[in-house]
Design a protein around this motif. Sequence first.
Motif, PDB file in Angstrom:
ATOM      1  N   ARG A 101       0.810  -1.213   0.000  1.00  0.00           N
ATOM      2  CA  ARG A 101       0.000   0.000   0.000  1.00  0.00           C
ATOM      3  C   ARG A 101       0.854   1.279   0.000  1.00  0.00           C
ATOM      4  O   ARG A 101       0.327   2.373  -0.097  1.00  0.00           O
ATOM      5  CB  ARG A 101      -0.941   0.004   1.207  1.00  0.00           C
ATOM      6  N   PHE A 102       2.193   1.138   0.123  1.00  0.00           N
ATOM      7  CA  PHE A 102       3.046   2.317   0.215  1.00  0.00           C
ATOM      8  C   PHE A 102       3.760   2.599  -1.104  1.00  0.00           C
ATOM      9  O   PHE A 102       4.055   1.682  -1.863  1.00  0.00           O
ATOM     10  CB  PHE A 102       4.070   2.149   1.336  1.00  0.00           C
ATOM     11  N   GLU A 103       4.021   3.873  -1.280  1.00  0.00           N
ATOM     12  CA  GLU A 103       4.668   4.310  -2.516  1.00  0.00           C
ATOM     13  C   GLU A 103       6.075   4.798  -2.174  1.00  0.00           C
ATOM     14  O   GLU A 103       6.259   5.570  -1.223  1.00  0.00           O
ATOM     15  CB  GLU A 103       3.823   5.454  -3.091  1.00  0.00           C
ATOM     16  N   VAL A 104       7.061   4.314  -2.907  1.00  0.00           N
ATOM     17  CA  VAL A 104       8.435   4.759  -2.684  1.00  0.00           C
ATOM     18  C   VAL A 104       8.641   6.038  -3.485  1.00  0.00           C
ATOM     19  O   VAL A 104       8.379   6.081  -4.683  1.00  0.00           O
ATOM     20  CB  VAL A 104       9.438   3.677  -3.128  1.00  0.00           C
ATOM     21  N   THR A 105       9.081   7.097  -2.824  1.00  0.00           N
ATOM     22  CA  THR A 105       9.237   8.373  -3.527  1.00  0.00           C
ATOM     23  C   THR A 105      10.698   8.690  -3.831  1.00  0.00           C
ATOM     24  O   THR A 105      10.993   9.583  -4.607  1.00  0.00           O
ATOM     25  CB  THR A 105       8.635   9.521  -2.689  1.00  0.00           C
ATOM     26  N   HIS A 106      11.598   7.947  -3.214  1.00  0.00           N
ATOM     27  CA  HIS A 106      13.015   8.233  -3.404  1.00  0.00           C
ATOM     28  C   HIS A 106      13.773   7.009  -2.898  1.00  0.00           C
ATOM     29  O   HIS A 106      13.477   6.511  -1.823  1.00  0.00           O
ATOM     30  CB  HIS A 106      13.381   9.481  -2.567  1.00  0.00           C
ATOM     31  N   ALA A 107      14.724   6.493  -3.704  1.00  0.00           N
ATOM     32  CA  ALA A 107      15.478   5.329  -3.224  1.00  0.00           C
ATOM     33  C   ALA A 107      16.844   5.253  -3.881  1.00  0.00           C
ATOM     34  O   ALA A 107      16.956   5.217  -5.104  1.00  0.00           O
ATOM     35  CB  ALA A 107      14.699   4.050  -3.522  1.00  0.00           C
ATOM     36  N   LEU A 108      17.866   5.245  -3.062  1.00  0.00           N
ATOM     37  CA  LEU A 108      19.241   5.138  -3.563  1.00  0.00           C
ATOM     38  C   LEU A 108      19.937   3.978  -2.868  1.00  0.00           C
ATOM     39  O   LEU A 108      19.831   3.828  -1.649  1.00  0.00           O
ATOM     40  CB  LEU A 108      20.028   6.417  -3.257  1.00  0.00           C
TER      41      LEU A 108
END
Length: 681
Positions: free
Chosen positions: A73-80
Motif C-alpha cells: 500500500r506504500f509508494e516509494v518516492t526516493h530510493a538510492l
Amino acid sequence: MTLIGARLQIIRGITCLVLSGFIATTASSAPSAKTDVRYDITVRIDPASRRIEGRSLITVSAAGELTLVLGRRFEVTHALVDGLPMGRSISSTVNTQAWWIPRRQHGQRRIEIHWRGELAPMDSSLEHRQTLGRSEPASGSAGTFLPDSSGWYPHLVGTLPRYRVSLELPSGQRGLVAGRLIDESETTESYRASFEFPFPSEGIDLMAGPYAIGTDTMRGAGGKPIQIRTYFHPQIRDLAKKYREEVKGYIEFYETWIGEYPFTEFSVVSSPTPTGFGMPTLTYLGIEVLRLPFIRATSLGHEVLHNWWGNGVYPDYAHGNWSEGLTTFMADYAYKEREGAEAAREMRVGWLRDFSALASGQDMPLTKFTSRTHGASQIVGYNKAAMVFLMMRDLLGQETFDRALQLFWHEQRFRVASWTDLQRAFETVSGRDLRIFFKQWLTRSGAPVVRIAEAVRTYSNSSHRVSITLEQSEPIYQLRVPIGLRTEEGEEVRMLDLEQKRQTFTLEVPARPIEVTLDPGLRLFRQLMPQEAPPILRQVMVDETVVSVLLPETGEAYAAAELLATKLQNHSLRIFSATNALPTVSMLVIGLHDQIDAWLARRQLPLRPGIVQGKGSAQAWTVSRPGGATVTLVSARDVAALTALARPLPHYGRQSYVVFEDAKMIERGIWPMRMQVIKID
Ligand SMILES: [Zn+2]
C-alpha cells in the motif's frame, strides 16, 4: 463474565503473533544475525487523515545480496542504493513489494529510501479473535497499530536489525516503538519521540494513541535505571499506577530468578482493540483487557517474562518454539505454585484433562509448534511444554534447574536458540545425559498411557513389601512414575523407573500397605485413561462421532435445541432418536427439565447432580459411562432459558458443569479426577 476465560487464553495466545509474522518472512532463509544491519527511521503519522510518511537510512555491514520488502500500500518516492537509483520492484504480492539488491565486491552498503501512503482505518469493533493474524497497518484518532508484519517500513528479509526510530505525531497523540527512549518533546503542534534498540531485533511494531503517559523509575539488578511506563487511554488512566507497580515487582522477581533484565524500559500500552501482544520492552493490551482485574496477576507477568524468553532469547521456530512453554511454566504456573500446592495441582489437572480431550489429529510434537493458532496448539505448545519443564525440574531439582536456565540466559541473550540449546544447558549444569528425555517428549506426538496392572502384598518374615506391576502403551517411554503408597503408618510417594511395556517393582514399606495410587500429584505427562479424566463439555465440541438427542419433539423448543446443538459442535449434527437404545459413542442430550429427568431415569443413568439441582434457569453437565463415552446434558426451565444458552454455553468447554440464569453463568466447576487407586488386601 463469559469472556474472561476465553479472553485470558487469547491474550496469552496473541503474545507471539508479532514473532510469528516474522517467521513467515524468514522461515526459508535463516536470519543471519552475524550481518550487522541498522535502520535509522524517521516517520510522521497523522491518525486523522491516516497518512504516513517515512525516511529510512539502512546500513549493512556485509556485501552479499539483499532483498528489501515494503507493504504494497506504500509508494516509494526516493530510493538510492550506494548512491545509485534502486530501480523497480522485482516482485509484488497482494500485500508486499520487493526489490533485489545485488551483491557487491566489498564494503558497507547504504540504502536510502523515502516512502508514503495511507493506513487502513483502525476498527475498534473487532472481536478479539479477529485481531489474531491481522497484519494491516491501521490508524485512527483512537489508536494506531503498525505491526512489523504489515510491512509499514522497508525491511531487509532474513536479518536481525538494530534500529533507531524517530516518530512525529500531531499534538494530543503519543506513540512508541520497542526500545530505549532517547528523546521526547512536545509542542502545541506535535509530539516527537526517538527510540533506540541497540540489539539484533526481530522487527519493529509501532503504536500510538491519545495516551496519558506515566513514568516510574526503578533500579535493576545491576544498578541500571529501568523506566516503567504506561501509555494509557484517558478512560483507564486511574489504573496506570497499579500496573507500573506490578511490572516493577515482576522485573525484580525474574531478575532474581534468571538474570538481569536486558532492557532499560518496560511499557504497558493500551489498545482500542481487544488485543494482547508482547514485544521487547512492552506489552500492548486492549483497554477492556486492562480493565479485567486478574490481568495484572497473570498475563502481565507472562508478558514481562517474555523479555527474557521470546524477546530476549529468540526461539528457533523451524525446530519448535520453546518460549511459550517456558514462559507458561515460569509465569502462569509459578504464580499457582506461589498460591499453594492445591492451585498448582489444579492447573496440572487442567493441562492433562485438556490434552486428553483433544480429538485425534489435533495433537503434534513440540518440535512442530510455532505459535498459537487455535485451542489445540495452546494445549500442546504452552501446556504440554510447561509440563515437560516441570518434569525436568522434578528430575534435576530446583537448584540445578534454575542454574541451567541462568546459564542458558547468559549464553543465548539476543540469539536464536533451539530446544537443543536448552538441552545442552541442562546437561552442562546437571552433568547428565538428557538425550532420551528431550527426544521422547519433543519429537513424539501423543503421550504414554500408564496403568497399575497389579499391586499385591508380598510376605517376608521381617518386613512389609508390596509388589507393583506397571504397564505403559507403545511407543515405550522412559518414565519416572510417581506412586503413592498408603500404609497403616502414613503416606509417601516413591518414584519408579518404568522403561518397559510391563515391569514389576517390589518395594519395602514401613508398615502394612493399604493402597497404591498412580501419580497422586499428577506430575507425569500422560494420556489420562477415560475413567480417570473428569468429563468436560469440550468433548462434545471436538469429538466428531458425537450424536445429538433433541428431546423436544416440535415447535420453538425443538428449534432452540437444534440451534444450541449446532452452536456446540464444530461439525454437522448427527441426530439420534430419543427412543433408541444408548449408542456406544458420546452423546449430547438437550431438553427441558422434566424431559431430561424422565430420559435419565428411563436410561438408568445418574440423575441430575445435586450441585446443579434447582439452580438457575438452565444447567449443563457431563456424565461418563463405562467404556469412556460421555453424555453431556443440557437442561432448561423453558424455551426462553434454552434459547439464552446459544451464545454463552460454547465458552464453557473446560467445565464439567455450568449453571446459567438466562445468559449469565452463575456457577461452574469440574468433577474431581478419579485417580487410579488399587486397594491391597
Ligand atoms: Zn506468551
